[in-house]
Design a protein around this motif. Structure first.
Motif, PDB file in Angstrom:
ATOM      1  N   ILE A   2       0.866  -1.178   0.000  1.00 56.06           N
ATOM      2  CA  ILE A   2       0.000   0.000   0.000  1.00 56.06           C
ATOM      3  C   ILE A   2       0.906   1.232   0.000  1.00 56.06           C
ATOM      4  N   ILE A   3       0.650   2.136  -0.921  1.00 60.88           N
ATOM      5  CA  ILE A   3       1.412   3.381  -1.013  1.00 60.88           C
ATOM      6  C   ILE A   3       0.454   4.525  -0.740  1.00 60.88           C
ATOM      7  N   ILE A   4       0.868   5.398   0.166  1.00 61.41           N
ATOM      8  CA  ILE A   4       0.087   6.587   0.508  1.00 61.41           C
ATOM      9  C   ILE A   4       0.840   7.799  -0.033  1.00 61.41           C
ATOM     10  N   THR A   5       0.129   8.659  -0.748  1.00 54.89           N
ATOM     11  CA  THR A   5       0.715   9.916  -1.201  1.00 54.89           C
ATOM     12  C   THR A   5      -0.187  11.049  -0.724  1.00 54.89           C
ATOM     13  N   GLY A   6       0.428  12.161  -0.426  1.00 53.71           N
ATOM     14  CA  GLY A   6      -0.377  13.284   0.031  1.00 53.71           C
ATOM     15  C   GLY A   6       0.315  14.613  -0.155  1.00 53.71           C
ATOM     16  N   LYS A   7      -0.502  15.661  -0.158  1.00 55.02           N
ATOM     17  CA  LYS A   7      -0.016  17.039  -0.205  1.00 55.02           C
ATOM     18  C   LYS A   7      -0.799  17.833   0.829  1.00 55.02           C
ATOM     19  N   ILE A   8      -0.069  18.594   1.622  1.00 55.45           N
ATOM     20  CA  ILE A   8      -0.679  19.466   2.623  1.00 55.45           C
ATOM     21  C   ILE A   8      -0.129  20.868   2.388  1.00 55.45           C
ATOM     22  N   LYS A   9      -0.997  21.784   2.057  1.00 51.95           N
ATOM     23  CA  LYS A   9      -0.600  23.176   1.789  1.00 51.95           C
ATOM     24  C   LYS A   9      -0.971  24.011   3.005  1.00 51.95           C
ATOM     25  N   PRO A  48       7.426  26.119  -1.017  1.00 53.35           N
ATOM     26  CA  PRO A  48       7.886  25.691   0.303  1.00 53.35           C
ATOM     27  C   PRO A  48       6.795  25.572   1.372  1.00 53.35           C
ATOM     28  N   THR A  49       5.586  26.055   1.097  1.00 54.21           N
ATOM     29  CA  THR A  49       4.504  25.892   2.075  1.00 54.21           C
ATOM     30  C   THR A  49       3.681  24.634   1.799  1.00 54.21           C
ATOM     31  N   GLU A  50       4.124  23.824   0.843  1.00 52.81           N
ATOM     32  CA  GLU A  50       3.447  22.565   0.555  1.00 52.81           C
ATOM     33  C   GLU A  50       4.301  21.397   1.057  1.00 52.81           C
ATOM     34  N   ILE A  51       3.678  20.561   1.859  1.00 51.06           N
ATOM     35  CA  ILE A  51       4.323  19.387   2.432  1.00 51.06           C
ATOM     36  C   ILE A  51       3.887  18.177   1.611  1.00 51.06           C
ATOM     37  N   ILE A  52       4.841  17.329   1.282  1.00 49.24           N
ATOM     38  CA  ILE A  52       4.565  16.113   0.519  1.00 49.24           C
ATOM     39  C   ILE A  52       4.698  14.926   1.475  1.00 49.24           C
ATOM     40  N   LEU A  53       3.762  13.995   1.383  1.00 52.05           N
ATOM     41  CA  LEU A  53       3.777  12.783   2.208  1.00 52.05           C
ATOM     42  C   LEU A  53       3.902  11.566   1.304  1.00 52.05           C
ATOM     43  N   ILE A  54       4.820  10.672   1.652  1.00 50.99           N
ATOM     44  CA  ILE A  54       4.930   9.382   0.976  1.00 50.99           C
ATOM     45  C   ILE A  54       5.099   8.311   2.048  1.00 50.99           C
ATOM     46  N   GLU A  55       4.220   7.325   1.999  1.00 48.00           N
ATOM     47  CA  GLU A  55       4.297   6.181   2.906  1.00 48.00           C
ATOM     48  C   GLU A  55       4.234   4.912   2.078  1.00 48.00           C
ATOM     49  N   ALA A  86      -5.623  19.932   1.758  1.00 48.37           N
ATOM     50  CA  ALA A  86      -4.915  18.689   2.046  1.00 48.37           C
ATOM     51  C   ALA A  86      -5.587  17.551   1.294  1.00 48.37           C
ATOM     52  N   VAL A  87      -4.776  16.723   0.665  1.00 47.11           N
ATOM     53  CA  VAL A  87      -5.266  15.549  -0.046  1.00 47.11           C
ATOM     54  C   VAL A  87      -4.315  14.404   0.267  1.00 47.11           C
ATOM     55  N   VAL A  88      -4.870  13.280   0.729  1.00 46.37           N
ATOM     56  CA  VAL A  88      -4.080  12.090   0.985  1.00 46.37           C
ATOM     57  C   VAL A  88      -4.769  10.931   0.264  1.00 46.37           C
TER      58      VAL A  88
END
Length: 102
Positions: A2-9, A48-55, A86-88
């Protein structure tokens, strides 16, 4: 897998500074969870105010166990963060292929 991707602004660089340490601690804790392969928060180089998530998780059961582990500090800080959007997303993968390795 399972791969999780996300962006949090978040709304500002000040807000990013406020949430940064809790994100680091969350990633460090999550990497020790059963079934975790990878857990990364990073910053978008263009915004730079956007955080990227990868799990990456070995299976859905491991991800679901992880989501049930209480993390009051993370929940409090992220719950009060000034987030514009935010989208995950969750993705199922059956294979992984190396495209580049140096």
């Amino acid at each position: 897998m399972i791969i999780i991707t996300g962006k949090i602004k978040v709304q500002s660089s000040e807000e990013l500074a406020r949430v940064k340490e809790v994100l680091i601690r969350r990633a460090q804790k999550s990497r020790t969870d059963k079934g975790n392969i990878e857990y990364i928060f990073s910053q978008n180089l263009e915004d730079p105010t956007e955080i990227i998530l990868i799990e990456k998780w070995t299976d859905l059961a491991s991800l679901q166990e992880h989501l049930q582990i209480p993390d009051e500090e993370f929940s409090t800080i992220i719950g009060s963060a000034l987030i514009e959007r935010a989208v995950v997303l969750s993705h199922e993968a059956t294979a992984e292929r190396t495209l580049l390795e140096r």
